[in-house]
Design an enzyme around this catalytic site. Structure first.
Site, mmCIF file in Angstrom:
data_model
loop_
_atom_site.group_PDB
_atom_site.id
_atom_site.type_symbol
_atom_site.label_atom_id
_atom_site.label_comp_id
_atom_site.label_asym_id
_atom_site.label_seq_id
_atom_site.Cartn_x
_atom_site.Cartn_y
_atom_site.Cartn_z
ATOM 1 N N TYR A 52 0.838 -1.197 0.000
ATOM 2 C CA TYR A 52 0.000 0.000 0.000
ATOM 3 C C TYR A 52 0.877 1.254 0.000
ATOM 4 C CZ TYR A 52 -4.091 -2.907 1.125
ATOM 5 O OH TYR A 52 -5.104 -3.836 1.106
ATOM 6 N N ARG A 122 -2.441 -12.480 -1.658
ATOM 7 C CA ARG A 122 -3.059 -13.131 -2.824
ATOM 8 C C ARG A 122 -2.468 -14.530 -2.939
ATOM 9 N NH1 ARG A 122 -7.545 -11.178 -5.757
ATOM 10 N NH2 ARG A 122 -7.605 -8.912 -5.529
ATOM 11 N N ASN A 152 -8.175 -13.380 -0.158
ATOM 12 C CA ASN A 152 -8.526 -13.768 -1.532
ATOM 13 C C ASN A 152 -8.193 -15.220 -1.850
ATOM 14 O OD1 ASN A 152 -9.235 -10.928 -2.302
ATOM 15 N ND2 ASN A 152 -7.042 -10.628 -1.930
ATOM 16 N N GLN A 173 -9.637 -12.501 3.899
ATOM 17 C CA GLN A 173 -10.155 -11.210 3.444
ATOM 18 C C GLN A 173 -10.590 -11.344 1.988
ATOM 19 O OE1 GLN A 173 -8.163 -6.945 2.875
ATOM 20 N NE2 GLN A 173 -8.263 -7.492 5.043
ATOM 21 N N SER A 221 -13.640 -3.632 -0.105
ATOM 22 C CA SER A 221 -14.455 -2.896 -1.092
ATOM 23 C C SER A 221 -15.949 -3.087 -0.805
ATOM 24 C CB SER A 221 -14.121 -3.328 -2.521
ATOM 25 O OG SER A 221 -12.890 -2.798 -2.930
ATOM 26 N N ARG A 282 -17.487 9.565 6.723
ATOM 27 C CA ARG A 282 -17.932 8.287 6.170
ATOM 28 C C ARG A 282 -17.604 7.130 7.118
ATOM 29 N NH1 ARG A 282 -19.597 7.944 1.046
ATOM 30 N NH2 ARG A 282 -18.752 5.866 0.691
#
Length: 311
Positions: A52, A122, A152, A173, A221, A282
């Protein structure tokens, strides 16, 4: 904020998580305001990854620079990070050497002596599970990682790792939102010939597999329409869905983002919602979804309005 103890650990976990993949270009004051807002509403769990940022470990570093956590403050926050994607390729690397060296870099970037949860980011098609097991054992024995999981991954990929990894895999996740919900929707149309939703993808039954093995699913997401296709909230492409969301938001006296959150947190699997926003308002709105007791009819109405077949 609903909380639970992450199965297989002694780590307390809120069912909403603050994801920090977008803080690389934020100032210290902005990062502090974001994290403190999250903590004020009960979110004391942050999600990172080594990739990230604009450079490797950049977001981890920015978090540490901005927060400058005291030992007591560090103990009060659960820090999760991920390893396995090599951005220079890009390719995936779950070798012992890469896992251990990346965690060492994460610890330096985060200015901490341990990561609470480490995820394999991943799947690596060239994975040698024995290498993963050796890395996990080494890191746990040294006190550098408290718990482990994946991101994933399919059920069979997890089972392959579990054959060799003695330590519990406590997290998977996965992408999940009202409009991107194959891990839930497939089960609603099982064995319906000719129904696209019934097609088994990603190994099938990943959510059921997680529940059977005490693996907590973390939804990333949670407001995206698809794979980085923009948000569905307020989108003219999802008029029917937003009409239902808005009606329920008015009923419960919350913003629409809370209803989108509640659709995930209402599920009995006790999933965590990983927020990607850097807007404190948010975060506050999404956190309010944690405690909304959507009824079964309301949950299914949202599911149908999102375009999923509910026979």
């Amino acid at each position: 904020m609903k909380t639970f103890t992450l199965p297989g650990t002694d780590i307390p976990a809120p069912n909403v998580v603050l994801g920090l993949m977008r803080i690389a270009d934020k100032g210290d004051d902005e990062i502090r305001a974001l994290v403190r807002t999250a903590r004020d509403v009960g979110i004391d769990f942050v999600d990172h990854a080594d990739i990230y940022g604009r450079t490797t470990h950049e977001c981890e570093r920015r978090f540490a620079e901005a927060m400058r956590l005291t030992p007591a403050e560090r103990d009060a926050v659960t820090i999760q990070t991920k390893v396995g994607i090599v951005r220079e390729g890009p390719y995936f690397d779950h070798s012992h050497e890469h896992i251990v060296s990346s965690v060492e870099e994460s610890l330096r970037a985060l200015d901490t002596d341990r990561v609470d949860i480490l995820l394999l980011h991943r799947p690596d098609a060239l994975v040698e599970p024995e290498e993963v097991a050796r890395a996990f054992d080494e890191l746990a024995t040294a006190g550098k990682v408290r718990a482990f999981g994946v991101s994933n991954h399919t059920p069979r990929q997890i089972d392959l790792l579990r054959r060799y990894v003695d330590r519990p895999l406590v997290v998977n996740q996965l992408q999940l939102s009202l409009t991107h919900a194959p891990i839930i929707a497939q089960g609603l149309a099982s064995n319906m010939v000719g129904e696209p939703q019934a097609t088994t993808v990603d190994g099938g039954g990943v959510l059921d597999h997680a529940r059977l093995h005490d693996i907590t699913v973390q939804a990333w997401s949670p407001f995206q329409a698809g794979f980085f296709d923009g948000v569905f909230l307020g989108s003219p492409e999802y008029v029917e869905l937003n009409a239902v969301i808005d009606r329920l938001a008015e009923k419960y006296g919350v913003p629409s983002i809370a209803i989108a959150t509640a659709w995930i947190t209402r599920h009995p699997a006790r999933m965590q919602v990983v927020l990607g926003t850097t807007t404190p308002e948010r975060v506050i709105g999404a956190a309010r979804g944690s405690d909304i007791p959507l009824t079964r009819p309301e949950w299914y109405e949202l599911t149908r309005a999102a375009g999923h077949r509910v026979p």
